[in-house]
Structure formats: C-alpha cells, structure tokens
Design an enzyme around this catalytic site. Structure first.
Site, PDB file in Angstrom:
ATOM      1  CB  SER A 197     -10.004   1.191  -7.776  1.00 13.06           C
ATOM      2  OG  SER A 197      -8.871   1.358  -7.185  1.00 13.06           O
ATOM      3  CB  SER A 198     -15.830   3.315  -7.773  1.00  8.94           C
ATOM      4  OG  SER A 198     -15.511   4.685  -7.091  1.00  8.94           O
ATOM      5  CB  SER A 199     -12.299   7.071  -9.890  1.00  8.65           C
ATOM      6  OG  SER A 199     -10.988   6.486  -9.217  1.00  8.65           O
TER       7      SER A 199
ATOM      8  CE1 TYR B  84      -3.200   7.882  -2.727  1.00  3.97           C
ATOM      9  CE2 TYR B  84      -2.298   9.718  -3.838  1.00  3.97           C
ATOM     10  CZ  TYR B  84      -2.742   8.251  -3.810  1.00  3.97           C
ATOM     11  OH  TYR B  84      -2.059   7.558  -4.792  1.00  3.97           O
TER      12      TYR B  84
ATOM     13  N   GLY C 196     -12.785   2.852  -1.524  1.00  5.82           N
ATOM     14  CA  GLY C 196     -11.445   2.386  -1.689  1.00  5.82           C
ATOM     15  C   GLY C 196     -11.114   1.330  -2.764  1.00  5.82           C
TER      16      GLY C 196
ATOM     17  CG  ASP D 181      -0.064   3.290  -6.378  1.00  6.51           C
ATOM     18  OD1 ASP D 181       0.316   3.879  -5.327  1.00  6.51           O
ATOM     19  OD2 ASP D 181      -0.968   3.570  -7.111  1.00  6.51           O
TER      20      ASP D 181
ATOM     21  CD  GLU E  30      -2.991  -0.268  -0.115  1.00 12.25           C
ATOM     22  OE1 GLU E  30      -3.219   0.261  -1.088  1.00 12.25           O
ATOM     23  OE2 GLU E  30      -3.691  -1.472   0.287  1.00 12.25           O
TER      24      GLU E  30
ATOM     25  CG  ASP F  69      -6.182   2.251  -7.825  1.00 10.40           C
ATOM     26  OD1 ASP F  69      -5.497   1.503  -7.341  1.00 10.40           O
ATOM     27  OD2 ASP F  69      -6.772   3.288  -7.354  1.00 10.40           O
TER      28      ASP F  69
END
Length: 393
Positions: free
Chosen positions: A124-126, A220, A122, A35, A32, A170
């Site tokens: 990753s719908s976007s 973030y 959280g 990336d 986590e 993602d």
C-alpha cells in the site's frame, strides 16, 4: 537515505522544511479481496512508510520531489487537475485536486517525499502517499476534516483520479493503525475494533517476491467485476448488498444460482475468507497462534485455487514456510499477482529463516527475494520522533 531528508530538502529548496509527516504502509493479516465485497478484513500498519517534508511557498506552484523517483514536476496552482501520465506524483496531485474541488483555498507547496516501502510489493505505498498528503494538507490549511474523512478522500482519489477500483481497507489501515494492534474492520459499515496482536516472541516477516505488479494493469478490476456478477446472481433469491452479507452455510444453499463455474469459485473464496477473519480475530485475541497460523495457510490456499491471484513466486514462499518449524503461518498479502507474502516467525530465528528461505526461493525462481522484519506500528501523524532539522531526518 531517509536520515538525510532534512538536508536534501534544504539543498533542493534552499530553505528548511516547516513540517514533517509520516504515514505507514500496511499488511493484511487475513481477509484478502474482501474490502470491496463488504466484509471483514484484518490489516495492521507496519513500521515502513512514507515521509513527507513540506513548506508553503508564495509562488502558487506545487513542487513535487521524491528520493525514490526521478520525476520532479512543478505544477501551477489551478482550480482542478486531471491525472498526468503514470507518474508517482499523481497520488498527491489527486489529493490536492479533491481539496480544491471541496472548496478549500490552498497555497503553493514545496514537497519532498521519501518512502521505504518496497514499490510495487503490495504494501500500500499508494495509500500511504495519499493519506500522508491528505493529513498534511488538513493540518497546514486547517480544513477541518476528521481522520475518517481523510480516509474517504484518499479512497476517492484512488478510485476516481487514479482509476483503481480498490476498497477502503488500505487507506483505513494506514490512517487508524495502532502499535501492536490488528484492526478488524467491517468494510461496509466502517465499524472497527482493535485486537491485541499477542504475537509476543514472533515477528512479521514481510517477504517481497521481487515480482512487481501494477494493479491497474493487472486482473484486479476483473476480479471486482466477477464478484459483482456473482452478487447479481445471488440477488435473484437473496436480499443482500454484498457477497459478505451471507456466510458459508448460506452460500452452499444458494451457490447454484451462479451458473458460471469461475465466478462461483470467486464468490466461494470471498464468503469463506470473510468467515476466516472472524475465526482469526478470536484466535489472535485468545493467543492461539497455532490456530491463527492454520487460518493463514487456508487463506493462501483459497487465494491460489479459488481466486487465482497468487503465482509461482508467492506459492514458493508459502510452500517453504510450511516446511519450517519456526513459522506459525504464512500467506500472500495484498492484491496478489506478485508482491509480498507474510509469515509469523519466531523472533530469535528470523535471521536463519531469512537465509534459508532466500536460498530455497532463489533455487526455485532464479533470483532472490527481499525479506524484512516488521513490527505492527502506528498510523498517520506528525513525524516528531526526531527533530526534522538536525535530527534523524
């Protein structure tokens, strides 16, 4: 709701959809906040995701409709776009903008989206919306992009159109996921390998804390900046491009270069977490779930204490998981600040686990979590499991 999408499309547009597509959400098994630091992550696609039904129109208008949101704009075709407020439709609009700026000729589209990913959790719908839109445009207009190109486009939209400084994990996971396989992805080189999940009689429990968070408004971006500060300090004596270019032993030798204690903690998490991914991939490949579970717990502890992106809700879920013998391991997943945790739970005990966790969590937090059982699924593609017209959709 998703089973009535074909009829809903017909009701809205007075015609049948021409195509249907699906892109999953993702969970990150371990690795986590790696990336954007050039290291290794281990995500997988899940069986929840975003469905897109679509038809070309001759009106020169992009019509955005969703079964999840009330906003339903009709936006005329033009040469480029900018983000419009905070509406959900900005994610597909950003993708359209990218295709247009790349010189592709598009036509108007009638679109209907439906997602069964919990919004703001959280998962990753976007990224799911971006990738399914990019995949659909690529198919409909024969633009010739590879799947990796689509991933890069979706990331660019997130970074430059939406304004979220995320890495590529993602988008990569929802595009390249495969059933029953975890992805070990190098976020610097984009080299990856698929690892058989070997979870056998276990399921992935996805626990939505129901504490929503909006990443752009969260800390973030602050964490991204802190990692850059740490990297700059280490580069005084090390020839590196990312924090994850060094291992834990090297960090111990050079951590004195980072004089800010908080920034040092952030770097310590990132570098140790990168090493945990390597250990976790080996454990999973060798069916050593006990070791994999220990690494999940260690990851959560680090995210809580060093990176400070957990919270009471996520910590409560993991604390309970540690007391239940049917759980192999648990951790927060995603960027944190609310959202979801995951746990590896014995399949036959999932219902009891869910009931007991819900009671425990509600007593501690004051409201209930939402708990789902997910399999590891496939990445983006044409939705042809059932017929679009007259079938499941």
């Amino acid at each position: 709701m998703k089973y009535g999408l074909s009829q809903k499309f017909s009701d809205i547009y007075n015609k049948e959809a021409e195509s249907a597509y699906f892109s999953p959400g993702r969970i990150n098994l371990i690795g986590e906040h790696i990336d954007y630091n050039g290291g290794l992550v281990m995500p997988c696609a899940i069986t929840f995701g975003t469905y897109l039904l679509i038809a070309v129109n001759q009106d020169g208008v992009f019509r955005f409709r969703s079964s999840n949101f009330n906003e339903a704009p009709d936006i005329p075709l033009q040469s480029n776009y900018q983000k419009i407020g905070d509406g959900w439709f900005n994610f597909p609009l950003g993708v359209i903008d990218h295709f247009l700026k790349d010189g592709h000729e598009l036509h108007g589209l009638d679109m209907l989206y439906f997602g069964d990913i919990p919004i703001g959790a959280g998962l990753s719908s976007s990224a799911s919306i971006e990738v399914v839109t990019a995949f659909a445009l690529n198919e409909l207009f024969n633009t010739g992009y590879s799947k990796l190109d689509l991933v890069k486009i979706a990331k660019s939209v997130e970074n430059n159109f939406i304004g979220m400084n995320c890495g590529i994990m993602d988008q990569f996971a929802v595009a390249f996921g495969e059933k029953d396989k975890a992805i070990v992805l190098n976020c610097d080189t984009l080299d990856y390998e698929l690892v058989n999940s070997n979870i056998k009689n276990y399921v992935l429990a996805v626990i939505n804390t129901n504490k929503s968070r909006k990443l752009v408004e969260s800390k973030y971006n602050e964490r991204v900046e802190e990692c850059q500060t740490a990297l700059t300090a280490l580069k005084q004596e090390l020839d590196i491009n990312y924090l994850c270019d060094i291992d834990t032993a090297t960090f111990k030798q050079y951590k004195h270069l980072i004089t800010n204690e908080v920034v040092r903690k952030r770097a310590k998490h990132v570098i140790e977490e990168n090493d945990r991914v390597k250990l976790a991939a080996n454990a999973l490949a060798n069916n050593n779930l006990a070791e994999f579970g220990k690494l999940m717990y260690a990851s959560h502890d680090s995210l809580r204490d060093l990176y400070e992106v957990s919270g009471k809700e996520l910590d409560t879920v993991v604390a309970y998981a540690k007391t239940n013998s049917v759980v192999v391991g648990a951790r927060m997943t995603g960027a944190g600040f609310g959202g979801c945790a995951i746990a590896l739970v014995k399949q036959e005990e999932f219902e009891n686990f869910s009931l007991e966790l819900s009671t425990y969590y509600t007593n501690k937090i004051g409201y209930a979590p939402s708990i789902y059982s997910s399999l590891i699924g496939n990445g983006v593609g044409i939705y042809n499991e059932y017929s679009v017209v007259g079938g499941r959709l």
